[in-house]
Design a protein around this motif. Structure first.
Motif, PDB file in Angstrom:
ATOM      1  N   LYS A 191      59.210  42.688  74.432  1.00 38.24           N
ATOM      2  CA  LYS A 191      60.331  43.569  75.516  1.00 38.24           C
ATOM      3  C   LYS A 191      61.377  44.234  74.217  1.00 38.24           C
ATOM      4  O   LYS A 191      62.416  45.351  74.984  1.00 38.24           O
ATOM      5  CB  LYS A 191      61.729  42.706  76.348  1.00 38.24           C
ATOM      6  N   GLY A 192      61.892  44.093  72.813  1.00 44.14           N
ATOM      7  CA  GLY A 192      62.735  45.089  72.020  1.00 44.14           C
ATOM      8  C   GLY A 192      63.836  44.204  72.191  1.00 44.14           C
ATOM      9  O   GLY A 192      64.704  45.126  72.352  1.00 44.14           O
ATOM     10  N   VAL A 193      64.418  43.267  72.953  1.00 50.49           N
ATOM     11  CA  VAL A 193      65.936  42.712  72.798  1.00 50.49           C
ATOM     12  C   VAL A 193      66.518  43.428  71.987  1.00 50.49           C
ATOM     13  O   VAL A 193      65.925  42.836  70.445  1.00 50.49           O
ATOM     14  CB  VAL A 193      65.788  41.373  73.865  1.00 50.49           C
ATOM     15  N   LYS A 194      67.491  43.258  71.577  1.00 54.10           N
ATOM     16  CA  LYS A 194      68.720  43.407  70.619  1.00 54.10           C
ATOM     17  C   LYS A 194      69.871  41.751  70.408  1.00 54.10           C
ATOM     18  O   LYS A 194      70.215  42.459  69.541  1.00 54.10           O
ATOM     19  CB  LYS A 194      69.167  44.858  70.783  1.00 54.10           C
ATOM     20  N   THR A 195      69.752  41.895  71.633  1.00 53.37           N
ATOM     21  CA  THR A 195      70.795  40.585  71.373  1.00 53.37           C
ATOM     22  C   THR A 195      70.251  39.118  71.405  1.00 53.37           C
ATOM     23  O   THR A 195      69.340  39.035  72.077  1.00 53.37           O
ATOM     24  CB  THR A 195      72.123  40.959  72.163  1.00 53.37           C
ATOM     25  N   ALA A 196      71.200  38.353  71.325  1.00 53.56           N
ATOM     26  CA  ALA A 196      70.958  37.207  71.093  1.00 53.56           C
ATOM     27  C   ALA A 196      71.016  36.709  72.966  1.00 53.56           C
ATOM     28  O   ALA A 196      69.887  35.855  73.124  1.00 53.56           O
ATOM     29  CB  ALA A 196      71.799  35.671  70.691  1.00 53.56           C
ATOM     30  N   ALA A 197      72.035  37.454  73.564  1.00 56.96           N
ATOM     31  CA  ALA A 197      72.152  36.930  75.152  1.00 56.96           C
ATOM     32  C   ALA A 197      70.544  36.948  75.629  1.00 56.96           C
ATOM     33  O   ALA A 197      70.219  36.311  76.359  1.00 56.96           O
ATOM     34  CB  ALA A 197      73.603  37.232  75.792  1.00 56.96           C
ATOM     35  N   ASP A 198      70.183  38.558  75.333  1.00 54.55           N
ATOM     36  CA  ASP A 198      68.962  39.039  76.197  1.00 54.55           C
ATOM     37  C   ASP A 198      67.917  38.726  76.052  1.00 54.55           C
ATOM     38  O   ASP A 198      66.405  38.657  76.762  1.00 54.55           O
ATOM     39  CB  ASP A 198      69.314  40.799  76.087  1.00 54.55           C
ATOM     40  N   ALA A 199      67.850  38.299  74.367  1.00 49.61           N
ATOM     41  CA  ALA A 199      66.861  37.394  74.285  1.00 49.61           C
ATOM     42  C   ALA A 199      66.457  36.023  74.935  1.00 49.61           C
ATOM     43  O   ALA A 199      65.665  35.429  75.170  1.00 49.61           O
ATOM     44  CB  ALA A 199      67.039  36.413  72.782  1.00 49.61           C
ATOM     45  N   ALA A 200      68.050  36.078  75.680  1.00 48.87           N
ATOM     46  CA  ALA A 200      68.135  34.314  75.786  1.00 48.87           C
ATOM     47  C   ALA A 200      67.171  33.996  77.499  1.00 48.87           C
ATOM     48  O   ALA A 200      66.753  33.433  77.664  1.00 48.87           O
ATOM     49  CB  ALA A 200      69.053  33.501  76.429  1.00 48.87           C
ATOM     50  N   GLU A 201      67.390  35.518  77.697  1.00 55.84           N
ATOM     51  CA  GLU A 201      67.183  35.717  79.234  1.00 55.84           C
ATOM     52  C   GLU A 201      65.604  36.121  79.437  1.00 55.84           C
ATOM     53  O   GLU A 201      64.989  35.694  79.871  1.00 55.84           O
ATOM     54  CB  GLU A 201      67.992  37.596  80.226  1.00 55.84           C
TER      55      GLU A 201
ATOM     56  N   ILE B 216      62.770  34.675  77.004  1.00 53.64           N
ATOM     57  CA  ILE B 216      62.961  33.127  76.852  1.00 53.64           C
ATOM     58  C   ILE B 216      62.914  33.192  78.224  1.00 53.64           C
ATOM     59  O   ILE B 216      61.620  31.755  78.661  1.00 53.64           O
ATOM     60  CB  ILE B 216      63.332  32.489  76.107  1.00 53.64           C
ATOM     61  N   GLY B 217      63.051  32.626  79.142  1.00 49.75           N
ATOM     62  CA  GLY B 217      63.386  32.482  80.340  1.00 49.75           C
ATOM     63  C   GLY B 217      62.244  32.209  81.047  1.00 49.75           C
ATOM     64  O   GLY B 217      61.675  31.612  82.156  1.00 49.75           O
ATOM     65  N   ILE B 218      61.734  33.900  81.078  1.00 48.69           N
ATOM     66  CA  ILE B 218      60.761  34.334  81.345  1.00 48.69           C
ATOM     67  C   ILE B 218      58.790  33.809  81.431  1.00 48.69           C
ATOM     68  O   ILE B 218      58.810  33.555  82.402  1.00 48.69           O
ATOM     69  CB  ILE B 218      60.442  35.798  81.381  1.00 48.69           C
ATOM     70  N   GLY B 219      59.260  33.084  79.733  1.00 46.49           N
ATOM     71  CA  GLY B 219      58.771  32.406  78.996  1.00 46.49           C
ATOM     72  C   GLY B 219      58.030  30.386  79.909  1.00 46.49           C
ATOM     73  O   GLY B 219      57.129  30.293  80.677  1.00 46.49           O
ATOM     74  N   LEU B 220      59.330  30.473  79.862  1.00 48.77           N
ATOM     75  CA  LEU B 220      59.936  28.876  80.504  1.00 48.77           C
ATOM     76  C   LEU B 220      59.300  29.005  81.783  1.00 48.77           C
ATOM     77  O   LEU B 220      58.821  28.409  82.732  1.00 48.77           O
ATOM     78  CB  LEU B 220      60.927  28.404  80.322  1.00 48.77           C
ATOM     79  N   GLU B 221      59.892  30.010  82.868  1.00 50.33           N
ATOM     80  CA  GLU B 221      59.215  30.016  84.234  1.00 50.33           C
ATOM     81  C   GLU B 221      58.087  30.411  83.978  1.00 50.33           C
ATOM     82  O   GLU B 221      56.996  29.499  85.665  1.00 50.33           O
ATOM     83  CB  GLU B 221      59.718  31.483  85.009  1.00 50.33           C
ATOM     84  N   ALA B 222      57.328  30.557  83.602  1.00 54.23           N
ATOM     85  CA  ALA B 222      55.540  30.683  83.533  1.00 54.23           C
ATOM     86  C   ALA B 222      55.049  29.611  83.567  1.00 54.23           C
ATOM     87  O   ALA B 222      54.062  29.675  84.098  1.00 54.23           O
ATOM     88  CB  ALA B 222      54.973  31.704  82.101  1.00 54.23           C
ATOM     89  N   PHE B 223      56.170  28.330  82.685  1.00 54.69           N
ATOM     90  CA  PHE B 223      55.465  27.371  82.446  1.00 54.69           C
ATOM     91  C   PHE B 223      55.592  26.467  83.779  1.00 54.69           C
ATOM     92  O   PHE B 223      55.301  24.800  83.294  1.00 54.69           O
ATOM     93  CB  PHE B 223      55.500  26.625  81.012  1.00 54.69           C
TER      94      PHE B 223
ATOM     95  N   GLY C 285      71.227  29.758  79.377  1.00 51.35           N
ATOM     96  CA  GLY C 285      71.403  29.862  77.286  1.00 51.35           C
ATOM     97  C   GLY C 285      72.080  31.517  77.187  1.00 51.35           C
ATOM     98  O   GLY C 285      73.472  31.140  76.282  1.00 51.35           O
ATOM     99  N   ALA C 286      72.109  31.858  77.771  1.00 51.37           N
ATOM    100  CA  ALA C 286      72.644  33.486  77.908  1.00 51.37           C
ATOM    101  C   ALA C 286      73.983  33.523  78.544  1.00 51.37           C
ATOM    102  O   ALA C 286      74.839  33.692  77.435  1.00 51.37           O
ATOM    103  CB  ALA C 286      72.292  34.979  78.776  1.00 51.37           C
ATOM    104  N   MET C 287      75.275  32.861  78.667  1.00 45.75           N
ATOM    105  CA  MET C 287      75.982  32.485  79.567  1.00 45.75           C
ATOM    106  C   MET C 287      76.395  31.998  78.786  1.00 45.75           C
ATOM    107  O   MET C 287      77.542  32.250  77.196  1.00 45.75           O
ATOM    108  CB  MET C 287      76.284  31.596  80.408  1.00 45.75           C
ATOM    109  N   LEU C 288      76.212  30.855  77.350  1.00 49.87           N
ATOM    110  CA  LEU C 288      76.946  30.415  75.988  1.00 49.87           C
ATOM    111  C   LEU C 288      76.541  31.640  74.619  1.00 49.87           C
ATOM    112  O   LEU C 288      77.510  30.697  73.907  1.00 49.87           O
ATOM    113  CB  LEU C 288      76.115  29.788  76.130  1.00 49.87           C
ATOM    114  N   LEU C 289      76.024  32.249  75.234  1.00 52.47           N
ATOM    115  CA  LEU C 289      75.975  32.963  73.738  1.00 52.47           C
ATOM    116  C   LEU C 289      76.548  34.203  74.249  1.00 52.47           C
ATOM    117  O   LEU C 289      77.332  34.875  73.137  1.00 52.47           O
ATOM    118  CB  LEU C 289      75.178  34.074  73.660  1.00 52.47           C
ATOM    119  N   ARG C 290      77.021  34.381  75.022  1.00 51.44           N
ATOM    120  CA  ARG C 290      78.414  35.609  75.809  1.00 51.44           C
ATOM    121  C   ARG C 290      79.927  35.555  75.175  1.00 51.44           C
ATOM    122  O   ARG C 290      80.228  33.930  75.653  1.00 51.44           O
ATOM    123  CB  ARG C 290      77.958  36.443  77.065  1.00 51.44           C
TER     124      ARG C 290
END
Length: 267
Positions: free
Chosen positions: A72-82, A84-91, A111-116
């Motif tokens: 997705k080319g995310v640039k921030t840690a919070a966006d990365a956390a969101e 990552i949730g897509i991968g968790l949801e797939a499982f 996770g994104a909340m904690l990084l903001r």
């Protein structure tokens, strides 16, 4: 497509996993891991480093999520956390409570909340007989602040003062002893005792005698986000504390989000 890796419940999980892989142009879970390694990190090993007894599907779920974030080319840690949730949801197993409640996406958003920086204080609401909360606190204390301008305050709030003292001593946290006046509702800080000088000392560990004291601790720290451990005390302590504090927060204009780790029930 290889996907020769083995993990729990693979047959039930693979259709959703393969759909996610295809959506982001990833050939297999092995390819997802190699993509992450090419960027200088290995999510599978990170998961095992935080929790050595983690299920195999946890390691691969985070691997898929991280690969999605890269794609997705995310640039921030919070966006990365969101992402990552897509991968968790797939499982999440089709038809399961986890899928119905979008636990994967929910934990990515958590996770994104904690990084903001809008989130100032994060609480582990636990029965204090569970060391999983302590391990989680250590992991967050080590990493979250790298992506934040203002350090995240982390507390453990659980049932039992002796248990809180022991967990603090074992893990190098700061034990905070409180005294709650049930007549006036006043909470007093009796003692603050750090058991280390490093980053672990920034984690405060409270022990409450009952729900009311637990709620008072939440107010004292101004908790913004919490996660409750579904251990032996959920109906005696942590869920009651979260619900009562949520009611107080709504009545007093305080933004607060609580999630239950096992059921993913966001309040």
């Amino acid at each position: 497509m290889a996907n020769d890796v083995m993990f729990e419940g693979k047959e039930r999980r693979m259709p959703k996993i393969e759909k996610c892989l295809a959506e982001y142009g990833i050939g297999s879970l092995e390819e997802a891991r190699e993509l992450c390694k090419s960027k200088g990190f290995d999510p599978y090993e990170i998961v095992k480093g935080v929790q050595p007894i983690a299920f195999e599907n946890a390691g691969w779920a985070y691997t898929l999520g991280c690969a999605v974030a890269i794609k997705k080319g995310v640039k921030t840690a919070a966006d990365a956390a969101e992402a990552i949730g897509i991968g968790l949801e797939a499982f999440c197993v089709p038809g399961s409570v986890a899928e119905q409640r979008n636990v994967g996406l929910g934990h990515g958003n958590l996770g994104a909340m904690l990084l903001r920086d809008e989130t100032k204080c994060f609480a582990f609401l636990a029965g204090h007989e569970s060391f999983a909360a302590a391990e989680g606190a250590i992991g967050i204390a080590k990493t979250a602040n790298r992506a934040r301008k203002e350090p995240l305050r982390i507390i453990l709030n659980g049932l039992g003062k002796d248990a809180a003292y022991i967990i603090s001593r074992i893990n190098g946290f700061t034990y905070v002893k409180t005294d709650y006046d049930f007549f006036t509702g006043e909470l007093k800080i009796v003692e603050t005792k750090p058991f280390s000088d490093g980053e672990r000392a920034a984690v405060k560990c409270y022990g409450a005698n009952d729900v009311l004291e637990g709620v008072a601790i939440m107010k004292e720290e101004g908790v913004d986000v919490s996660i409750t451990g579904n251990s032996t005390n959920p109906t005696r302590f942590q869920h009651l504390v979260a619900g009562t504090y949520k009611k107080w927060a709504l009545e007093n204009g305080k933004k607060y989000f609580s999630v239950a780790s096992g059921g993913g029930t966001g309040r």
